[in-house]
Design a protein around this motif. Structure first.
Motif, PDB file in Angstrom:
ATOM      1  N   LEU A   1      -5.825   5.699  -6.285  1.00  0.00           N
ATOM      2  CA  LEU A   1      -6.592   6.136  -4.972  1.00  0.00           C
ATOM      3  C   LEU A   1      -6.876   7.458  -4.650  1.00  0.00           C
ATOM      4  O   LEU A   1      -7.566   8.055  -4.041  1.00  0.00           O
ATOM      5  CB  LEU A   1      -5.979   5.433  -3.289  1.00  0.00           C
ATOM      6  CG  LEU A   1      -6.454   4.166  -3.638  1.00  0.00           C
ATOM      7  CD1 LEU A   1      -5.710   3.091  -2.242  1.00  0.00           C
ATOM      8  CD2 LEU A   1      -7.473   3.355  -3.906  1.00  0.00           C
TER       9      LEU A   1
ATOM     10  N   TRP B   1      -0.344   3.160  -6.250  1.00  0.00           N
ATOM     11  CA  TRP B   1      -0.932   2.910  -5.487  1.00  0.00           C
ATOM     12  C   TRP B   1      -1.859   3.759  -4.649  1.00  0.00           C
ATOM     13  O   TRP B   1      -2.971   3.755  -4.951  1.00  0.00           O
ATOM     14  CB  TRP B   1      -1.233   1.500  -4.673  1.00  0.00           C
ATOM     15  CG  TRP B   1      -2.398   1.006  -3.562  1.00  0.00           C
ATOM     16  CD1 TRP B   1      -2.961   1.514  -2.408  1.00  0.00           C
ATOM     17  CD2 TRP B   1      -3.656   0.063  -3.960  1.00  0.00           C
ATOM     18  NE1 TRP B   1      -4.088   1.002  -1.802  1.00  0.00           N
ATOM     19  CE2 TRP B   1      -4.592  -0.073  -2.379  1.00  0.00           C
ATOM     20  CE3 TRP B   1      -3.717  -0.258  -4.780  1.00  0.00           C
ATOM     21  CZ2 TRP B   1      -6.508  -0.464  -2.516  1.00  0.00           C
ATOM     22  CZ3 TRP B   1      -4.911  -0.758  -5.000  1.00  0.00           C
ATOM     23  CH2 TRP B   1      -6.016  -1.226  -3.701  1.00  0.00           C
ATOM     24  N   ARG B   2      -0.945   4.320  -4.795  1.00  0.00           N
ATOM     25  CA  ARG B   2      -1.368   6.044  -3.910  1.00  0.00           C
ATOM     26  C   ARG B   2      -2.039   6.892  -5.121  1.00  0.00           C
ATOM     27  O   ARG B   2      -3.232   7.641  -4.977  1.00  0.00           O
ATOM     28  CB  ARG B   2      -0.124   6.979  -3.061  1.00  0.00           C
ATOM     29  CG  ARG B   2      -0.383   8.377  -3.306  1.00  0.00           C
ATOM     30  CD  ARG B   2       0.415   8.910  -3.087  1.00  0.00           C
ATOM     31  NE  ARG B   2       1.770   9.330  -4.046  1.00  0.00           N
ATOM     32  CZ  ARG B   2       1.453   9.873  -5.603  1.00  0.00           C
ATOM     33  NH1 ARG B   2       0.394  10.477  -4.834  1.00  0.00           N
ATOM     34  NH2 ARG B   2       2.406  10.054  -5.758  1.00  0.00           N
TER      35      ARG B   2
ATOM     36  N   ARG C   1      -4.275   3.997   3.274  1.00  0.00           N
ATOM     37  CA  ARG C   1      -4.070   2.599   2.062  1.00  0.00           C
ATOM     38  C   ARG C   1      -4.501   1.417   2.412  1.00  0.00           C
ATOM     39  O   ARG C   1      -4.888   0.387   1.350  1.00  0.00           O
ATOM     40  CB  ARG C   1      -2.960   3.621   1.313  1.00  0.00           C
ATOM     41  CG  ARG C   1      -2.944   4.658   0.723  1.00  0.00           C
ATOM     42  CD  ARG C   1      -1.345   5.067   0.325  1.00  0.00           C
ATOM     43  NE  ARG C   1      -0.888   5.805   0.927  1.00  0.00           N
ATOM     44  CZ  ARG C   1       0.599   6.652   0.157  1.00  0.00           C
ATOM     45  NH1 ARG C   1       1.082   5.624  -0.400  1.00  0.00           N
ATOM     46  NH2 ARG C   1       1.218   7.494   0.472  1.00  0.00           N
ATOM     47  N   GLN C   2      -4.212   0.910   2.731  1.00  0.00           N
ATOM     48  CA  GLN C   2      -3.968  -0.143   3.585  1.00  0.00           C
ATOM     49  C   GLN C   2      -5.235  -0.867   4.089  1.00  0.00           C
ATOM     50  O   GLN C   2      -5.495  -1.831   3.143  1.00  0.00           O
ATOM     51  CB  GLN C   2      -2.787  -0.520   4.424  1.00  0.00           C
ATOM     52  CG  GLN C   2      -3.016  -2.247   5.191  1.00  0.00           C
ATOM     53  CD  GLN C   2      -2.092  -2.073   6.390  1.00  0.00           C
ATOM     54  OE1 GLN C   2      -1.676  -1.139   7.093  1.00  0.00           O
ATOM     55  NE2 GLN C   2      -2.032  -3.688   6.803  1.00  0.00           N
TER      56      GLN C   2
ATOM     57  N   ARG D   1      -7.243  -1.704 -10.857  1.00  0.00           N
ATOM     58  CA  ARG D   1      -6.418  -1.969  -9.604  1.00  0.00           C
ATOM     59  C   ARG D   1      -6.131  -3.396  -9.652  1.00  0.00           C
ATOM     60  O   ARG D   1      -5.206  -4.126  -9.039  1.00  0.00           O
ATOM     61  CB  ARG D   1      -7.931  -2.088  -8.572  1.00  0.00           C
ATOM     62  CG  ARG D   1      -7.976  -0.488  -7.705  1.00  0.00           C
ATOM     63  CD  ARG D   1      -9.101  -0.364  -6.893  1.00  0.00           C
ATOM     64  NE  ARG D   1      -9.802   0.985  -6.370  1.00  0.00           N
ATOM     65  CZ  ARG D   1     -10.265   1.048  -5.924  1.00  0.00           C
ATOM     66  NH1 ARG D   1     -10.325   0.169  -4.591  1.00  0.00           N
ATOM     67  NH2 ARG D   1     -10.860   2.557  -4.866  1.00  0.00           N
TER      68      ARG D   1
ATOM     69  N   SER E   1      -7.414  10.806   0.591  1.00  0.00           N
ATOM     70  CA  SER E   1      -7.577  10.217  -1.479  1.00  0.00           C
ATOM     71  C   SER E   1      -8.572  11.629  -1.168  1.00  0.00           C
ATOM     72  O   SER E   1      -9.614  12.641  -0.294  1.00  0.00           O
ATOM     73  CB  SER E   1      -8.450   9.158  -0.810  1.00  0.00           C
ATOM     74  OG  SER E   1      -9.839   9.504  -2.787  1.00  0.00           O
TER      75      SER E   1
ATOM     76  N   GLU F   1      -7.992  -0.131   2.618  1.00  0.00           N
ATOM     77  CA  GLU F   1      -8.242  -0.196   1.118  1.00  0.00           C
ATOM     78  C   GLU F   1      -8.100  -1.212   0.229  1.00  0.00           C
ATOM     79  O   GLU F   1      -9.015  -2.051  -0.102  1.00  0.00           O
ATOM     80  CB  GLU F   1      -8.575   0.615   0.372  1.00  0.00           C
ATOM     81  CG  GLU F   1      -9.205   1.552  -1.390  1.00  0.00           C
ATOM     82  CD  GLU F   1     -10.654   1.211  -1.180  1.00  0.00           C
ATOM     83  OE1 GLU F   1     -10.882   0.669  -2.298  1.00  0.00           O
ATOM     84  OE2 GLU F   1     -11.508   1.488   0.108  1.00  0.00           O
TER      85      GLU F   1
ATOM     86  N   TRP G   1       0.917  -0.929  -0.027  1.00  0.00           N
ATOM     87  CA  TRP G   1      -0.114   0.204  -0.049  1.00  0.00           C
ATOM     88  C   TRP G   1       0.959   1.597  -0.106  1.00  0.00           C
ATOM     89  O   TRP G   1      -0.262   2.393  -0.432  1.00  0.00           O
ATOM     90  CB  TRP G   1      -0.981  -0.062   1.534  1.00  0.00           C
ATOM     91  CG  TRP G   1      -0.076  -0.031   2.048  1.00  0.00           C
ATOM     92  CD1 TRP G   1       0.142   1.406   3.370  1.00  0.00           C
ATOM     93  CD2 TRP G   1       0.289  -1.426   3.635  1.00  0.00           C
ATOM     94  NE1 TRP G   1       0.755   0.546   4.390  1.00  0.00           N
ATOM     95  CE2 TRP G   1       0.407  -0.899   4.724  1.00  0.00           C
ATOM     96  CE3 TRP G   1      -0.546  -2.804   3.530  1.00  0.00           C
ATOM     97  CZ2 TRP G   1       1.182  -2.061   5.487  1.00  0.00           C
ATOM     98  CZ3 TRP G   1      -0.003  -3.896   4.320  1.00  0.00           C
ATOM     99  CH2 TRP G   1       1.241  -3.092   5.015  1.00  0.00           C
TER     100      TRP G   1
ATOM    101  N   TYR H   1      -4.672  10.250  -3.086  1.00  0.00           N
ATOM    102  CA  TYR H   1      -4.260   9.815  -2.019  1.00  0.00           C
ATOM    103  C   TYR H   1      -3.075  11.448  -2.254  1.00  0.00           C
ATOM    104  O   TYR H   1      -2.386  11.763  -3.106  1.00  0.00           O
ATOM    105  CB  TYR H   1      -3.419   9.076  -1.331  1.00  0.00           C
ATOM    106  CG  TYR H   1      -4.206   8.235  -0.252  1.00  0.00           C
ATOM    107  CD1 TYR H   1      -4.251   8.682   0.667  1.00  0.00           C
ATOM    108  CD2 TYR H   1      -5.679   7.301  -0.772  1.00  0.00           C
ATOM    109  CE1 TYR H   1      -4.860   7.847   1.484  1.00  0.00           C
ATOM    110  CE2 TYR H   1      -6.225   6.354   0.290  1.00  0.00           C
ATOM    111  CZ  TYR H   1      -6.025   6.563   0.961  1.00  0.00           C
ATOM    112  OH  TYR H   1      -6.889   6.168   1.889  1.00  0.00           O
TER     113      TYR H   1
END
Length: 642
Positions: free
Chosen positions: A44, A40-41, A74-75, A103, A57, A77, A35, A46
């Motif tokens: 989402l 991944w950031r 993040r984790q 994703r 987000s 999600e 995450w 973020y």
């Protein structure tokens, strides 16, 4: 921090293979801290929280998140997403694997997920949509600024989804735009909601030819097309993420979370190493975001300039005699019939040139008569007011032109020497030494945005000024006195040059706190509100002259009646000498008619030398009268852009 595995925890003998698979890859993600990956950031969206040390987000639609606290973790999600992908659902377009394909693709690749352990979904709607777009390239499109529209004063950006090389032209490609959905509201409420994030912002798609018609032909804005260096695989992955975003919304903010910022964030999905959106923490103007992308080595493949209809008309006019111009304008306005002898006596080639210009000018007149309802940074929705006579006249002009065999001389519109990304930075700070009424001072100036009439025109619209939030602090060494000299909230000047065909009005408006010289050496800070309407003319390609009829309102307890209202006139001439020098002369006369009975004036000149693209030196000399005091002011300034 560890999150409970919910349905993947427990490990009973009866646990399904799906839950076992989810548990295996959740544990793997925890070991790798997946995450925390930048990919991944950006998936989402973020960003660091403004007032806290955490992050959140920027997506404000709760349906975008699978975990209850996915907007802030993040984790959580990521683990909820893995659980969802390993859960069997009905094989249709509503399955989460079809709802979040980017994703799924990224997690498969990053965690090396065995695809045979995942439920198989067909996602027919997604694949039909991808085939419809049929894109394998990207271009960033920048329509130039439009001062007459509050939502477009800084320009605009959107993406063109370039089609496969064999399926051009570009006009048939799809475009991607991020805009606020403002409904019918305008005025002060419109501005307040736009600044406070009260409008939902969404991504929308439209054919490129519609946007060219709206920006280039109706609004007469030049368009710059920046082809980006994205591979077909990167474009496809970005489109998979766009599919995830289309149902979602963001709170739209004029200043920062606007059209340009969210396009940067979307571009980072396929290229997380860009990391350009993080440089726009407080604000994001379209020109600055274009400049940020242009500064990334190798990102811009090529740039194409698409001139507006107004530019085409001006270019054609330059090749014709005034007599032929007059005939063309008379034909377009219906003042001269096509059978008139003035047209008939011309050579066939001249007739073609006249008819081409007449048709183009009539199209401009029709576009200018449209009423427009604006969605923020989005397409104007034209409501035609053009008369049936205009439409019939255009038909007759085009019919007459098509009946002629002579070929018109191609009109070559000269591309500006500088692109928008090659202009100076939007923010400016400066130091100045000055003397006013025999008192020396040092002054620090700051401007949040964006451009004034004496800034270098390279990459900007000539005759346009747009300044926001410009405070000035002044220090008098003799008295060791430091004070706020002024605070300009907004200062706008729109002074487009008028020609025989294109005849716009000029206007100006400003609001500020500013010190004025009253009696007994009193210099209070007063509220100053100005407005004006005028005309501007270019006396050559380097010079511009403007004259305005002005009004001014001063407010403050130090005034005899708490206010003073005046009417007057002003004139200004500016002249650009190459890329380095710009000079100007200005004068103003104002008579206060309410609250005070005073005549004030101002006469002065400015000379500016650009050291380089991001710094300049300015000298200004002014003789002025404020109420009962007359004085001479001289200033020497250094200014830097960033």
């Amino acid at each position: 921090m560890l999150f409970p595995l919910h349905s993947v925890a427990g490990g009973s003998a009866a646990e399904s293979a799906e839950k076992q698979g989810a548990r295996q890859y959740v544990l793997k993600a925890r070991q790798q801290q997946t995450w925390l990956r930048p990919e991944w950031r950006v998936l989402l969206h973020y960003s660091p929280a403004l007032l806290t040390r955490g992050e959140r987000s920027l997506v404000d639609d709760s349906e975008f998140f699978l975990a209850p606290n996915g907007k802030h973790s993040r984790q959580a999600e990521l683990e909820a997403t893995l659980e969802a992908f390993f859960s069997s659902e009905e094989d249709n377009d509503q399955a989460l694997a079809c709802r979040f394909p980017a994703r799924l693709a990224w997690l498969r690749r990053t965690l090396d997920i065995d695809e045979t352990r995942l439920p198989a979904y067909q996602c027919p709607a997604l694949h039909k949509w991808l085939r419809k777009l049929n894109a394998d390239g990207l271009s960033l499109i920048f329509p130039a600024a439009l001062l007459n529209s509050p939502a477009s004063m800084f320009g605009h950006t959107f993406l063109r989804l370039d089609r496969k090389a064999a399926q051009k032209p570009d006009l048939l490609a799809w475009t991607l735009n991020f805009a606020a959905h403002a409904g019918e509201g305008r005025g002060l409420g419109f501005a307040y909601k736009g600044l406070s994030g009260a409008y939902p912002g969404r991504f929308t798609l439209a054919p490129y030819y519609q946007r060219v018609k709206a920006y280039s032909e109706i609004e007469n804005r030049d368009i710059w097309e920046y082809e980006l260096n994205y591979s077909p695989q990167e474009v496809r992955f970005m489109l998979l993420h766009l599919w995830e975003l289309l149902p979602a919304y963001f709170d739209y903010y004029f200043i920062d979370e606007n059209c340009s910022y969210h396009l940067l964030a979307l571009l980072e999905v396929a290229k997380p190493q860009l990391n350009v959106s993080q440089n726009f923490y407080w604000d994001a103007t379209p020109a600055d975001t274009v400049r940020a992308l242009a500064n990334v080595p190798g990102l811009i493949k090529k740039v194409k300039y698409r001139p507006s209809l107004r530019r085409h008309i001006n270019a054609r006019v330059e090749t014709m005699s005034f007599a032929d111009q007059h005939i063309a304008k008379s034909l377009a306005l219906g003042e001269l019939p096509l059978t008139d002898e003035k047209l008939a006596v011309l050579s066939p080639s001249s007739q073609v040139e006249v008819l081409e210009l007449a048709a183009a000018y009539l199209a401009y007149v029709q576009a200018s008569s449209h009423q427009r309802e604006y969605a923020i940074d989005d397409l104007p929705v034209p409501v035609s007011r053009g008369s049936q006579r205009q439409r019939d006249r255009q038909h007759h002009l085009l019919t007459a032109r098509s009946a002629m065999t002579a070929v018109a001389t191609p009109v070559l519109v000269q591309e500006p020497a500088y692109r928008p990304d090659q202009g100076h930075g939007g923010r400016r700070m400066g130091w100045r030494y000055g003397t006013e009424a025999s008192k020396d001072y040092l002054q620090f100036d700051f401007r949040w945005a964006y451009h004034d009439l004496y800034d270098p025109d390279n990459g900007f619209i000539k005759g346009a000024q747009l300044e926001f939030l410009k405070p000035s602090l002044r220090y008098y060494p003799a008295s060791q006195n430091l004070q706020l000299e002024s605070l300009d909230f907004v200062d706008i000047i729109s002074a487009p040059a008028r020609t025989y065909f294109i005849r716009p009005f000029s206007w100006r408006a400003s609001a500020a706190l500013q010190r004025y010289q009253l009696e007994d050496d009193e210099r209070p800070l007063l509220g100053v509100f100005k407005g004006g309407l005028g005309l501007s003319y270019a006396f050559n390609k380097q010079g511009l002259a403007s004259i305005f009829a002005n009004s001014q309102l001063l407010t403050g307890a130090e005034l005899a009646h708490g206010m003073a209202f005046g009417l007057g006139v002003s004139a200004e001439m500016t002249y650009t000498m190459g890329d380095k020098w710009k000079a100007g002369f200005y004068t103003q006369l104002l008579q206060y008619v309410e609250g005070q009975s005073e005549t004030t004036y101002q006469v002065g000149g400015r000379l500016r030398f650009s050291v380089d693209q991001e710094s300049a030196v300015l000298f200004e000399l002014t003789q002025q009268r404020q109420f009962s005091s007359s004085f001479l002011q001289a200033q020497l300034s250094w200014q830097g852009y960033f």
